[in-house]
Write a protein that holds these residues in place. Structure first.
Motif, PDB file in Angstrom:
ATOM      1  N   UNK A 128       0.878  -1.174   0.000  1.00  0.00           N
ATOM      2  CA  UNK A 128       0.000   0.000   0.000  1.00  0.00           C
ATOM      3  C   UNK A 128       0.910   1.216   0.000  1.00  0.00           C
ATOM      4  N   UNK A 129       0.937   1.910  -1.119  1.00  0.00           N
ATOM      5  CA  UNK A 129       1.816   3.073  -1.280  1.00  0.00           C
ATOM      6  C   UNK A 129       1.112   4.303  -0.701  1.00  0.00           C
ATOM      7  N   UNK A 130       1.482   4.697   0.486  1.00  0.00           N
ATOM      8  CA  UNK A 130       0.776   5.778   1.165  1.00  0.00           C
ATOM      9  C   UNK A 130       1.745   6.901   1.518  1.00  0.00           C
ATOM     10  N   UNK A 131       1.260   8.136   1.429  1.00  0.00           N
ATOM     11  CA  UNK A 131       2.043   9.279   1.886  1.00  0.00           C
ATOM     12  C   UNK A 131       2.508  10.236   0.809  1.00  0.00           C
ATOM     13  N   UNK A 132       2.092  10.011  -0.447  1.00  0.00           N
ATOM     14  CA  UNK A 132       2.520  10.922  -1.518  1.00  0.00           C
ATOM     15  C   UNK A 132       2.084  12.358  -1.263  1.00  0.00           C
ATOM     16  N   UNK A 133       0.808  12.508  -0.866  1.00  0.00           N
ATOM     17  CA  UNK A 133       0.269  13.846  -0.632  1.00  0.00           C
ATOM     18  C   UNK A 133       0.953  14.556   0.511  1.00  0.00           C
ATOM     19  N   UNK A 134       1.169  13.847   1.619  1.00  0.00           N
ATOM     20  CA  UNK A 134       1.824  14.446   2.777  1.00  0.00           C
ATOM     21  C   UNK A 134       3.277  14.801   2.459  1.00  0.00           C
ATOM     22  N   UNK A 135       3.928  13.939   1.692  1.00  0.00           N
ATOM     23  CA  UNK A 135       5.320  14.200   1.294  1.00  0.00           C
ATOM     24  C   UNK A 135       5.404  15.500   0.498  1.00  0.00           C
ATOM     25  N   UNK A 136       4.465  15.691  -0.435  1.00  0.00           N
ATOM     26  CA  UNK A 136       4.453  16.917  -1.244  1.00  0.00           C
ATOM     27  C   UNK A 136       4.137  18.134  -0.381  1.00  0.00           C
ATOM     28  N   UNK A 137       3.180  17.978   0.518  1.00  0.00           N
ATOM     29  CA  UNK A 137       2.786  19.095   1.385  1.00  0.00           C
ATOM     30  C   UNK A 137       3.951  19.530   2.269  1.00  0.00           C
ATOM     31  N   UNK A 138       4.723  18.563   2.751  1.00  0.00           N
ATOM     32  CA  UNK A 138       5.880  18.872   3.593  1.00  0.00           C
ATOM     33  C   UNK A 138       6.910  19.722   2.854  1.00  0.00           C
ATOM     34  N   UNK A 139       6.869  19.631   1.520  1.00  0.00           N
ATOM     35  CA  UNK A 139       7.813  20.399   0.710  1.00  0.00           C
ATOM     36  C   UNK A 139       7.171  21.621   0.064  1.00  0.00           C
ATOM     37  N   UNK A 140       5.936  21.908   0.480  1.00  0.00           N
ATOM     38  CA  UNK A 140       5.243  23.067  -0.055  1.00  0.00           C
ATOM     39  C   UNK A 140       4.814  22.909  -1.497  1.00  0.00           C
ATOM     40  N   UNK A 141       4.598  21.659  -1.926  1.00  0.00           N
ATOM     41  CA  UNK A 141       4.228  21.373  -3.302  1.00  0.00           C
ATOM     42  C   UNK A 141       2.783  20.870  -3.380  1.00  0.00           C
TER      43      UNK A 141
END
Length: 246
Positions: free
Chosen positions: A19-32
């Protein structure tokens, strides 16, 4: 010594589900934007697929898009569909170079037509590859799958092709989308969430679950190898006791 060197090649899980989870949070952490996270997540997919082929994992199934994901903002869904199409087209040659067969499960008919056509084309082009089978769970829901299997069996009973007493676990499994592959021995979920989110519910009855805090775009093959080492330290009893196994 790295985790790869610690792996016992004689005790590899034949099938790994992720289950590939965390793409959105990863981007948000970088302001993307979230779409940037999904694009970066493709690099992780490539590395994990190649890592599985490298050590001899025969089946890898990744939860790419659930039926619940259709409820996300339209812009994100559209971006994901475009990303699927682009990735499939760009990576078919790489799959062939690594002798990897592409497969898909889920309500494929609900996907955009271009996505369906490109997916089928890539599956046809990689159909004879034998090192590893990469299965994309697209527009997938385990509840949908189980309900669909039940309906198929009910229709067979209704048409007098099957009796109720002939419905066994094996018969039921034969109606699932994963009929041609073994059940996963190991399921990995990234991002620190501890749930299986409607993924392969029937198939994961005895699967070992591994959760990591890493967000998917940061997950690489060394993390995969670490999960496999952890898996190999576990005792899989299937209802028995340790003394019976030993």
């Amino acid at each position: 010594m790295g985790f790869k060197e610690q792996i016992d090649k004689n005790r590899l899980p034949e099938h790994i589900a992720i289950i590939m989870d965390g793409n959105g949070r990863w981007a948000k952490n970088q302001g993307k934007f979230r779409s940037f996270g999904h694009e970066s997540g493709v690099l992780s997919v490539k590395d994990i697929v190649e890592g599985c082929a490298e050590i001899g994992i025969k089946y890898l199934t990744i939860y790419a898009f659930s039926t619940d994901n259709w409820n996300r903002p339209v812009e994100e869904v559209n971006a994901l569909m475009e990303l699927f199409i682009a990735t499939i087209n760009n990576e078919t040659d790489t799959l062939n170079a690594n002798n990897i067969r592409l497969n898909a499960i889920g309500d494929i008919a609900s996907l955009p037509q271009q996505c369906i056509e490109d997916l089928k084309s890539a599956m046809d082009k990689t159909a004879n590859n034998t090192t590893c089978t990469l299965t994309l769970a697209l527009s997938y829901s385990a509840k949908w799958e189980i309900l669909d299997a039940a309906k198929k069996l009910a229709k067979q009973v209704q048409d007098q092709q099957l009796t109720i007493d002939e419905i066994t676990e094996v018969k039921f499994s034969s109606q699932l989308t994963t009929v041609d592959m073994p059940d996963p021995e190991l399921m990995i979920r990234t991002s620190g969430e501890h749930r299986i989110s409607n993924f392969l519910l029937w198939q994961m009855a005895y699967t070992e679950l591994y959760f990591t805090e890493k967000l998917w775009p940061d997950f690489r093959r060394e993390d995969l190898f670490e999960a496999i080492v952890d898996y190999q330290k576990r005792e899989r009893r299937f209802g028995k006791i340790s003394e019976q196994l030993n």
